[in-house]
Motif scaffolding. Structure first.
Motif, mmCIF file in Angstrom:
data_model
loop_
_atom_site.group_PDB
_atom_site.id
_atom_site.type_symbol
_atom_site.label_atom_id
_atom_site.label_comp_id
_atom_site.label_asym_id
_atom_site.label_seq_id
_atom_site.Cartn_x
_atom_site.Cartn_y
_atom_site.Cartn_z
ATOM 1 N N TRP A 97 -22.194 40.609 96.836
ATOM 2 C CA TRP A 97 -23.519 40.173 97.240
ATOM 3 C C TRP A 97 -24.485 41.357 97.365
ATOM 4 C CZ3 TRP A 97 -26.535 36.027 97.751
ATOM 5 C CH2 TRP A 97 -27.663 36.120 98.566
ATOM 6 N N LEU A 98 -24.051 42.406 98.043
ATOM 7 C CA LEU A 98 -24.922 43.557 98.273
ATOM 8 C C LEU A 98 -25.213 44.320 96.983
ATOM 9 C CD1 LEU A 98 -23.425 44.847 101.638
ATOM 10 C CD2 LEU A 98 -25.568 43.596 101.312
ATOM 11 N N ALA A 99 -24.224 44.398 96.091
ATOM 12 C CA ALA A 99 -24.461 45.059 94.799
ATOM 13 C C ALA A 99 -25.518 44.305 94.012
ATOM 14 C CB ALA A 99 -23.164 45.154 93.998
ATOM 15 N N MET A 100 -25.467 42.974 94.035
ATOM 16 C CA MET A 100 -26.502 42.184 93.359
ATOM 17 C C MET A 100 -27.857 42.390 94.013
ATOM 18 S SD MET A 100 -24.721 38.546 92.326
ATOM 19 C CE MET A 100 -23.787 38.243 93.835
ATOM 20 N N LEU A 101 -27.876 42.447 95.329
ATOM 21 C CA LEU A 101 -29.122 42.661 96.064
ATOM 22 C C LEU A 101 -29.728 44.019 95.700
ATOM 23 C CD1 LEU A 101 -30.865 41.225 98.255
ATOM 24 C CD2 LEU A 101 -29.568 42.540 99.958
ATOM 25 N N GLY A 102 -28.871 45.046 95.638
ATOM 26 C CA GLY A 102 -29.339 46.371 95.272
ATOM 27 C C GLY A 102 -29.857 46.438 93.845
ATOM 28 N N ALA A 103 -29.146 45.788 92.925
ATOM 29 C CA ALA A 103 -29.581 45.781 91.522
ATOM 30 C C ALA A 103 -30.877 45.006 91.360
ATOM 31 C CB ALA A 103 -28.490 45.181 90.639
ATOM 32 N N ARG A 104 -30.998 43.910 92.058
ATOM 33 C CA ARG A 104 -32.216 43.087 91.952
ATOM 34 C C ARG A 104 -33.431 43.850 92.476
ATOM 35 N NH1 ARG A 104 -34.588 38.266 91.263
ATOM 36 N NH2 ARG A 104 -35.890 37.447 92.936
ATOM 37 N N ILE B 159 -30.180 40.007 85.503
ATOM 38 C CA ILE B 159 -29.286 41.159 85.625
ATOM 39 C C ILE B 159 -27.818 40.732 85.559
ATOM 40 C CG2 ILE B 159 -30.896 42.585 86.959
ATOM 41 C CD1 ILE B 159 -29.391 41.755 89.495
ATOM 42 N N CYS B 160 -26.987 41.712 85.190
ATOM 43 C CA CYS B 160 -25.535 41.553 85.251
ATOM 44 C C CYS B 160 -24.995 42.781 85.966
ATOM 45 C CB CYS B 160 -24.941 41.448 83.850
ATOM 46 S SG CYS B 160 -23.125 41.332 83.837
ATOM 47 N N VAL B 161 -24.261 42.567 87.046
ATOM 48 C CA VAL B 161 -23.702 43.658 87.842
ATOM 49 C C VAL B 161 -22.201 43.713 87.612
ATOM 50 C CG1 VAL B 161 -23.382 44.607 90.149
ATOM 51 C CG2 VAL B 161 -25.499 43.403 89.584
ATOM 52 N N VAL B 162 -21.722 44.855 87.142
ATOM 53 C CA VAL B 162 -20.296 45.075 86.902
ATOM 54 C C VAL B 162 -19.807 46.107 87.915
ATOM 55 C CG1 VAL B 162 -18.555 45.821 85.242
ATOM 56 C CG2 VAL B 162 -20.605 44.605 84.447
ATOM 57 N N ASP B 163 -18.937 45.682 88.809
ATOM 58 C CA ASP B 163 -18.368 46.570 89.829
ATOM 59 C C ASP B 163 -16.907 46.809 89.460
ATOM 60 O OD1 ASP B 163 -17.468 47.910 92.078
ATOM 61 O OD2 ASP B 163 -18.547 46.626 93.482
ATOM 62 N N ALA B 164 -16.627 48.031 88.992
ATOM 63 C CA ALA B 164 -15.293 48.363 88.487
ATOM 64 C C ALA B 164 -14.543 49.166 89.528
ATOM 65 C CB ALA B 164 -15.410 49.151 87.181
ATOM 66 N N LEU C 65 -26.898 47.102 101.167
ATOM 67 C CA LEU C 65 -26.607 47.132 102.605
ATOM 68 C C LEU C 65 -27.816 47.643 103.388
ATOM 69 C CD1 LEU C 65 -24.540 46.970 104.973
ATOM 70 C CD2 LEU C 65 -23.883 49.328 104.398
ATOM 71 N N GLU C 66 -28.427 48.705 102.888
ATOM 72 C CA GLU C 66 -29.579 49.286 103.575
ATOM 73 C C GLU C 66 -30.752 48.310 103.593
ATOM 74 O OE1 GLU C 66 -32.251 53.165 102.715
ATOM 75 O OE2 GLU C 66 -30.147 53.545 103.149
ATOM 76 N N LEU C 67 -30.988 47.635 102.474
ATOM 77 C CA LEU C 67 -32.065 46.653 102.418
ATOM 78 C C LEU C 67 -31.846 45.525 103.424
ATOM 79 C CD1 LEU C 67 -32.503 46.317 98.553
ATOM 80 C CD2 LEU C 67 -34.242 47.136 100.159
ATOM 81 N N MET C 68 -30.634 45.025 103.473
ATOM 82 C CA MET C 68 -30.334 43.897 104.344
ATOM 83 C C MET C 68 -30.391 44.306 105.814
ATOM 84 S SD MET C 68 -27.184 41.271 103.705
ATOM 85 C CE MET C 68 -27.156 39.674 104.500
ATOM 86 N N ALA C 69 -29.794 45.455 106.132
ATOM 87 C CA ALA C 69 -29.766 45.914 107.516
ATOM 88 C C ALA C 69 -31.158 46.245 108.026
ATOM 89 C CB ALA C 69 -28.858 47.136 107.630
ATOM 90 N N VAL D 223 -23.943 49.006 96.302
ATOM 91 C CA VAL D 223 -23.532 48.316 97.535
ATOM 92 C C VAL D 223 -24.264 48.914 98.729
ATOM 93 C CG1 VAL D 223 -21.613 47.819 99.098
ATOM 94 C CG2 VAL D 223 -21.292 47.607 96.629
ATOM 95 N N PHE D 224 -24.336 50.245 98.790
ATOM 96 C CA PHE D 224 -25.065 50.901 99.883
ATOM 97 C C PHE D 224 -26.548 50.532 99.853
ATOM 98 C CE2 PHE D 224 -21.697 54.395 99.669
ATOM 99 C CZ PHE D 224 -21.061 53.981 100.830
ATOM 100 N N GLU D 225 -27.120 50.472 98.658
ATOM 101 C CA GLU D 225 -28.544 50.149 98.541
ATOM 102 C C GLU D 225 -28.818 48.736 99.046
ATOM 103 O OE1 GLU D 225 -29.740 50.974 94.497
ATOM 104 O OE2 GLU D 225 -28.866 52.985 94.591
#
Length: 250
Positions: A104-111, A118-123, A236-240, A232-234
């Motif tokens: 969820w957070l990776a998508m939020l950061g990418a958006r 967008i397509c988010v690939v977390d490997a 997280l920071e936006l949401m927090a 993910v951090f990006e």
């Protein structure tokens, strides 16, 4: 000027970074059970104003970690949870909380970086692929074993697949057991992303890679994409920050 400790806690490994006045002043990671690595984080900075965590670990580990962080800095940790809707991003799950908060957070950061599809690939330990429409609707995703899990499955369930060679991931056919395994895993990972993108259709989404193996997978795929290891951090920071500003509970 505030200081925040941000953590991305997985099932086997935790990543962290410290931000002060908008700059990253420290970062690192440790495997669960690595007390020295965890202590390095706890002593990376003398004080913090906020502690924000994205965790897919179990309740027991979260409780233990929250206690350590609270004891070290006398700050109450805040754990991000996956909502139904936030900042224009809409969850596709009937039970939104069942989606891993890291996805969820990776998508939020990418958006936040890109307003289109967008397509988010977390490997990482797992390979996750998530599609988000331009209007913020999560179109769905895929969860696939990552390279280490694939290799472990082969070693556990076959008697003759054994090797000590340290072979890089590549796409040509392997000419040894080690190469055949590693190259086969690379083909599987690249193939998964390729099929997912084909299934996505048009308009083609902007592609983002994160996770420990994200840069390697992006290079193997050979397609125009963005490597954004801190997605993910990006998110997280936006949401927090939004929660802190509004006083709302998500």
């Amino acid at each position: 000027m505030t200081t925040s400790l941000q953590m991305d806690v997985g099932n086997t490994y935790a990543k962290w970074r410290v931000r002060h006045a908008g700059e990253i002043i420290a970062r690192g990671g440790y495997a669960h059970g690595d007390n020295a690595g965890r202590e390095a984080m706890l002593h990376s900075v003398t004080g913090v104003d906020h502690i924000w965590l994205a965790s897919v670990a179990g309740a027991e580990l979260e409780h233990e970690l929250a206690g350590l962080l609270r004891q070290q800095w006398r700050v109450e940790p805040w754990f991000a949870r996956t909502p139904a809707v936030f900042a224009g991003l809409t969850n596709s799950y009937a039970e939104p909380e069942r989606m891993g908060v890291d996805r969820w957070l990776a998508m939020l950061g990418a958006r936040a970086r890109c307003g289109g599809r967008i397509c988010v690939v977390d490997a990482g330990s797992a390979l996750t692929i998530d599609l988000v429409a331009a209007d913020g609707r999560h179109e769905g995703g895929y969860i696939i074993p990552g390279p280490a899990l694939m290799e472990r499955a082969l070693l556990l369930d076959t008697d003759r697949v054994r090797f000590d060679d340290d072979v890089a991931y590549a796409l040509p056919p392997g000419t040894s057991t080690a190469a055949a395994v590693r190259h086969g895993i690379a083909v599987a990972q690249v193939g998964a992303v390729t099929v997912a993108l084909r299934q996505a259709g048009n308009p083609a989404p902007r592609l983002f890679f994160c996770g420990g193996a994200g840069k390697t997978l992006m290079a193997l795929l050979g397609q125009d994409a963005d490597h954004a290891p801190d997605l993910v951090f990006e998110g997280l920071e936006l949401m927090a920050a939004s929660v802190a500003a509004s006083g709302a509970q998500i």
